[in-house]
Design a protein around this motif. Structure first.
Motif, PDB file in Angstrom:
ATOM      1  N   PRO A 502     -14.353 -47.962   7.041  1.00  0.00           N
ATOM      2  CA  PRO A 502     -13.360 -46.771   7.227  1.00  0.00           C
ATOM      3  C   PRO A 502     -12.027 -46.969   8.117  1.00  0.00           C
ATOM      4  N   SER A 503     -11.979 -47.520   9.142  1.00  0.00           N
ATOM      5  CA  SER A 503     -11.002 -47.598  10.140  1.00  0.00           C
ATOM      6  C   SER A 503     -10.064 -48.903   9.830  1.00  0.00           C
ATOM      7  N   TYR A 504     -10.648 -49.634   9.153  1.00  0.00           N
ATOM      8  CA  TYR A 504      -9.746 -51.134   9.035  1.00  0.00           C
ATOM      9  C   TYR A 504      -8.482 -50.835   8.538  1.00  0.00           C
ATOM     10  N   GLY A 505      -7.653 -51.498   9.447  1.00  0.00           N
ATOM     11  CA  GLY A 505      -6.320 -51.679   9.085  1.00  0.00           C
ATOM     12  C   GLY A 505      -5.325 -50.283   9.651  1.00  0.00           C
ATOM     13  N   LEU A 506      -6.230 -49.478  10.385  1.00  0.00           N
ATOM     14  CA  LEU A 506      -5.576 -48.192  10.784  1.00  0.00           C
ATOM     15  C   LEU A 506      -5.164 -48.341  12.224  1.00  0.00           C
ATOM     16  N   SER A 507      -3.692 -48.207  12.682  1.00  0.00           N
ATOM     17  CA  SER A 507      -3.538 -48.143  14.084  1.00  0.00           C
ATOM     18  C   SER A 507      -3.818 -46.885  14.535  1.00  0.00           C
ATOM     19  N   ASP A 508      -3.726 -46.853  15.868  1.00  0.00           N
ATOM     20  CA  ASP A 508      -3.784 -45.567  16.772  1.00  0.00           C
ATOM     21  C   ASP A 508      -2.681 -44.454  16.477  1.00  0.00           C
ATOM     22  N   ASP A 509      -1.571 -44.997  16.166  1.00  0.00           N
ATOM     23  CA  ASP A 509      -0.177 -44.161  15.732  1.00  0.00           C
ATOM     24  C   ASP A 509      -0.523 -43.644  14.208  1.00  0.00           C
ATOM     25  N   THR A 510      -1.291 -44.346  13.575  1.00  0.00           N
ATOM     26  CA  THR A 510      -1.272 -44.098  12.031  1.00  0.00           C
ATOM     27  C   THR A 510      -2.618 -42.807  12.013  1.00  0.00           C
ATOM     28  N   VAL A 511      -3.665 -42.865  12.780  1.00  0.00           N
ATOM     29  CA  VAL A 511      -4.533 -41.841  12.947  1.00  0.00           C
ATOM     30  C   VAL A 511      -4.079 -40.764  13.557  1.00  0.00           C
ATOM     31  N   GLU A 512      -3.232 -40.900  14.623  1.00  0.00           N
ATOM     32  CA  GLU A 512      -2.597 -39.538  15.215  1.00  0.00           C
ATOM     33  C   GLU A 512      -1.552 -38.816  14.244  1.00  0.00           C
ATOM     34  N   LYS A 513      -0.956 -39.726  13.509  1.00  0.00           N
ATOM     35  CA  LYS A 513       0.108 -39.155  12.478  1.00  0.00           C
ATOM     36  C   LYS A 513      -0.729 -38.165  11.534  1.00  0.00           C
ATOM     37  N   MET A 514      -1.896 -38.956  10.920  1.00  0.00           N
ATOM     38  CA  MET A 514      -2.788 -38.336   9.926  1.00  0.00           C
ATOM     39  C   MET A 514      -3.313 -36.801  10.565  1.00  0.00           C
ATOM     40  N   LEU A 515      -3.587 -36.898  11.820  1.00  0.00           N
ATOM     41  CA  LEU A 515      -4.300 -35.697  12.471  1.00  0.00           C
ATOM     42  C   LEU A 515      -2.963 -34.621  12.762  1.00  0.00           C
ATOM     43  N   ILE A 516      -1.868 -35.003  13.162  1.00  0.00           N
ATOM     44  CA  ILE A 516      -0.769 -34.023  13.256  1.00  0.00           C
ATOM     45  C   ILE A 516      -0.618 -33.249  11.813  1.00  0.00           C
ATOM     46  N   ASP A 517      -0.371 -34.256  10.956  1.00  0.00           N
ATOM     47  CA  ASP A 517      -0.004 -33.767   9.403  1.00  0.00           C
ATOM     48  C   ASP A 517      -1.162 -32.915   8.959  1.00  0.00           C
ATOM     49  N   SER A 518      -2.230 -32.971   9.296  1.00  0.00           N
ATOM     50  CA  SER A 518      -3.154 -32.199   8.901  1.00  0.00           C
ATOM     51  C   SER A 518      -3.325 -30.727   9.672  1.00  0.00           C
ATOM     52  N   ILE A 519      -2.812 -30.589  10.832  1.00  0.00           N
ATOM     53  CA  ILE A 519      -2.512 -29.445  11.486  1.00  0.00           C
ATOM     54  C   ILE A 519      -1.279 -28.698  10.952  1.00  0.00           C
ATOM     55  N   THR A 520      -0.335 -29.422  10.531  1.00  0.00           N
ATOM     56  CA  THR A 520       1.193 -28.903  10.201  1.00  0.00           C
ATOM     57  C   THR A 520       1.096 -28.453   8.830  1.00  0.00           C
ATOM     58  N   HIS A 521       0.180 -29.067   8.137  1.00  0.00           N
ATOM     59  CA  HIS A 521       0.210 -28.707   6.582  1.00  0.00           C
ATOM     60  C   HIS A 521      -1.279 -27.785   6.443  1.00  0.00           C
ATOM     61  N   ALA A 522      -1.918 -27.189   7.381  1.00  0.00           N
ATOM     62  CA  ALA A 522      -3.162 -26.781   7.275  1.00  0.00           C
ATOM     63  C   ALA A 522      -3.034 -25.581   6.309  1.00  0.00           C
ATOM     64  N   LYS A 523      -2.127 -24.695   6.460  1.00  0.00           N
ATOM     65  CA  LYS A 523      -1.877 -23.478   5.709  1.00  0.00           C
ATOM     66  C   LYS A 523      -1.611 -23.697   4.371  1.00  0.00           C
ATOM     67  N   SER A 524      -0.838 -24.537   3.808  1.00  0.00           N
ATOM     68  CA  SER A 524      -0.318 -25.127   2.588  1.00  0.00           C
ATOM     69  C   SER A 524      -1.330 -25.642   2.249  1.00  0.00           C
ATOM     70  N   ASP A 525      -2.081 -26.526   2.877  1.00  0.00           N
ATOM     71  CA  ASP A 525      -3.487 -27.224   2.203  1.00  0.00           C
ATOM     72  C   ASP A 525      -4.468 -26.293   1.748  1.00  0.00           C
ATOM     73  N   VAL A 526      -4.752 -25.381   2.715  1.00  0.00           N
ATOM     74  CA  VAL A 526      -5.817 -24.172   2.257  1.00  0.00           C
ATOM     75  C   VAL A 526      -5.305 -23.454   1.090  1.00  0.00           C
ATOM     76  N   GLU A 527      -3.997 -23.095   1.127  1.00  0.00           N
ATOM     77  CA  GLU A 527      -3.663 -22.375  -0.157  1.00  0.00           C
ATOM     78  C   GLU A 527      -3.730 -23.023  -1.499  1.00  0.00           C
ATOM     79  N   GLN A 528      -3.478 -24.264  -1.488  1.00  0.00           N
ATOM     80  CA  GLN A 528      -3.633 -25.341  -2.628  1.00  0.00           C
ATOM     81  C   GLN A 528      -5.204 -25.440  -2.776  1.00  0.00           C
ATOM     82  N   ARG A 529      -5.838 -25.417  -2.034  1.00  0.00           N
ATOM     83  CA  ARG A 529      -7.289 -25.495  -2.158  1.00  0.00           C
ATOM     84  C   ARG A 529      -7.900 -24.400  -3.029  1.00  0.00           C
ATOM     85  N   MET A 530      -7.341 -23.210  -2.499  1.00  0.00           N
ATOM     86  CA  MET A 530      -7.857 -21.675  -2.861  1.00  0.00           C
ATOM     87  C   MET A 530      -7.476 -21.633  -4.022  1.00  0.00           C
ATOM     88  N   LEU A 531      -6.242 -22.057  -4.451  1.00  0.00           N
ATOM     89  CA  LEU A 531      -5.583 -21.894  -5.869  1.00  0.00           C
ATOM     90  C   LEU A 531      -6.507 -22.876  -6.983  1.00  0.00           C
TER      91      LEU A 531
END
Length: 617
Positions: A502-531
């Motif tokens: 799972p983690s092969y090829g992922l740097s700490d910075d990439t993991v951090e960016k993915m986490l920040i993106d998930s929080i930033t886009h949480a509202k729009s992600d949930v809206e899309q999921r519910m639609l």
């Protein structure tokens, strides 16, 4: 360069943002942190109180109120005031059908196994969105009191919560703008608050008796090397202090010779709140005597104990069963911990002490004990407890793609490694013999935003109608970070598996960016999921309704057929829009209109079948 911030509330230096512990409760919720004296402390923001009632109110303008302010509307606007949301997390309508009368708001029955939705005004909400509102309030209170941003949290759940309920709790945290570092079992948190399990050299077996406002559970835990293992859990998700209140209300109704069917919702709610007041008063006094209008609300301690005795006896039976399931006797239990506000009732405390033959820990406020333990767990995760060894965890969630391109998480981020988890799926088409399994890593709701790890096909599924095959998909993540994904069709035994890193090829910075993106886009992600989910449900309902007319039109009147077709067309028109609430509204109206005669047709079907005739369902 390392960032150092000063916490204005405590005057202490902070290397990292603070991590809070949250007890997301059925009746009340609260948030705690580790104070400068290194002690866990519940946050009381601007004197609003430690407990935040888990109540959400939506007014006519669509504004949201949470907590004490929302609680006031339980009497004046019960249809738009949502309580006991925790009971709905990760549940379908079928799970709750028998308890519909305990809710004053509308829970949508879409006649399938999808997760439940709640209607308030003209909008439809999921329990995840409603829980997120409570978590936002807790986050806001913590930030205001501590004068520092709060973005990371540990959230507690009952030990019996299944994978779907735990994931729903994580999703609610994400939607509230929180990075949920760990989901911790409530009995584990309560034990930590009492210092049980902090000594890695001590082995103990403990019982945690948790009687809250709406739920009861007892858990037997084995603690060894700082690791908590749930040996067994038992209880009732619809038994709690609310039942004590209801018993008092019914006692007053009988005593005043009232006809409950003639009492309006507001009077019933006032009686319920007065009963709660009486219950609390009887912990320290022998008589409660007040009035609501012309209704005398009088009860003594002895009568109260007699009224609640059957419910307390039920909890004792659960304790007996939990011990039996764990293969233990009372003599094997080293400690007993009390959790939940309802354990303040002296009769309850006495019953627990007598059952286990030892005094139970009740020194810490039973309302606060879980949140305080969550704060200790947060402190451990922050690396501030050198005496406790933390097991390795997985940095990002792992899951598979489901209908509509959604990510279904199987192993959540921060799960301890090694770990194993699985879910059951089925086919979506009649006669489907292959199933494509796509494995993804990431925190976003849509798989296209996550990282694809692998893909394989489970071939040779026996051709059956959609929904009949049962396919178990299991994820096994070992200590070396190797993920094995296994798919097996249970009826035929057809099996396929694949190994990925799972983690092969992922740097700490990439993991951090993915986490920040998930929080930033949480509202729009949930809206899309519910639609996407609303569209899938709407399309399924159109198909079912049209097939129903085709098969059973002979049993319907012309008006019923015409009106049903109108509702179907309205739902089809809504499906062409990107409006989730409009789709759900039209689906709800179609369901409501067809339900009476659908039941009538099914009765005809049953009686015809008994005469030897068959009618297609």
């Amino acid at each position: 360069m390392a960032k150092i911030s000063i916490n204005l509330a405590t005057g202490s230096l902070q290397q990292e943002e603070i991590i809070v512990g949250i007890d997301l409760g059925t009746t009340n919720s609260l948030v705690a942190f580790i104070n400068p004296d290194k002690l866990p402390q519940v946050i009381n923001d601007t004197g609003k109180g430690l407990l935040v009632p888990s109540v959400v109110h939506f007014n006519a303008h669509g504004d949201t109120l949470v907590g004490n302010e929302a609680k006031e509307f339980l009497i004046t606007d019960p249809a738009n005031t949502i309580f006991s949301v925790k009971r709905l997390l990760g549940r379908s309508y079928k799970d709750l059908a028998a308890h519909q009368d305990t809710f004053s708001y509308k829970i949508i029955d879409d006649e399938n196994d999808t997760l439940v939705k709640i209607k308030a005004g003209d909008k439809f909400y999921t329990p995840i969105e409603l829980s997120a509102e409570i978590l936002k309030e807790l986050k806001g209170r913590a930030e205001h009191a501590l004068k520092t941003p709060v973005n990371r949290a540990v959230i507690t759940v009952p030990a019996y919560f299944n994978d779907s309920q735990r994931q729903a709790t994580r999703d609610a945290g994400k939607l509230a703008g929180l990075d949920v570092l760990r989901i911790v079992n409530e009995p584990t948190a309560a034990s930590l608050a009492y210092g049980i399990g902090l000594d890695p050299n001590k082995q103990q077996t403990i019982a945690v008796y948790d009687l809250g406002g709406g739920t009861f559970d007892v858990s037997i835990l084995a603690i060894q090397n700082g690791i908590f293992e749930v040996l067994s859990t038992n209880g009732n998700t619809f038994l709690g202090g609310d039942d004590f209140d209801r018993a008092i209300v019914h006692y007053w109704i009988d005593k005043n010779k009232l006809d409950q069917s003639t009492l309006d919702a507001a009077t019933m709610q006032m009686l319920r709140l007065k009963a709660e007041e009486a219950k609390k008063a009887l912990t320290t006094q022998n008589l409660f005597n007040e009035k609501i209008g012309d209704i005398w609300c009088s009860i003594d301690k002895q009568t109260f104990q007699e009224l609640i005795a059957p419910k307390v006896a039920e909890t004792m039976n659960s304790c007996k069963q939990a011990l039996q399931d764990a293969g233990l006797t009372i003599a094997d239990i080293d400690e007993v911990v009390l959790v939940g506000g309802s354990t303040r009732t002296p009769y309850v405390k006495q019953a627990v002490t007598e059952f286990f033959g030892r005094p139970a820990h009740d020194q810490i406020n039973p309302d606060e004990v879980v949140a305080l333990g969550a704060a200790i767990q947060a402190d451990i995760l922050a690396g501030n407890r050198s005496d406790i060894l933390l097991l390795d965890v997985t940095p990002l969630s792992l899951g598979i793609e489901t209908m509509g391109g959604l990510m279904d998480v199987i192993i959540p981020r921060n799960a301890k490694v090694p770990t194993k988890a699985g879910r059951q799926y089925t086919t979506s088409l009649d006669g489907q013999v292959n199933m494509k399994i796509s494995v993804f890593q990431g925190e976003r709701d849509l798989v296209q935003e996550n990282r694809k790890l692998a893909e394989f096909e489970l071939r040779g599924i026996p051709a059956m109608p959609a929904g009949l095959p049962k396919v178990d998909i299991n994820f096994m993540l070992n200590a070396d970070g190797i993920l094995t994904v296994q798919a097996i069709e249970l009826r035929s035994g057809v099996k396929q598996e694949i190994d990925v890193r799972p983690s092969y090829g992922l740097s700490d910075d990439t993991v951090e960016k993915m986490l920040i993106d998930s929080i930033t886009h949480a509202k729009s992600d949930v809206e899309q999921r519910m639609l996407i989910e609303a569209r899938s449900e709407g399309e399924q309902l159109v198909y079912t309704a049209e097939r129903f007319l085709e098969k059973h039109g002979v049993y319907l009147t012309e008006t019923e057929i015409t009106e049903t077709k109108k509702h179907i067309e309205a739902l089809k028109a809504a499906l062409a829009t990107a409006q989730k609430d409009e789709i759900l509204k039209m689906a709800d109206e179609l369901n409501e209109f067809t339900r009476p005669f659908a039941e009538r047709v099914m009765d005809v079907a049953v009686s015809s079948a008994m005469k030897g005739k068959s009618i297609d369902k």
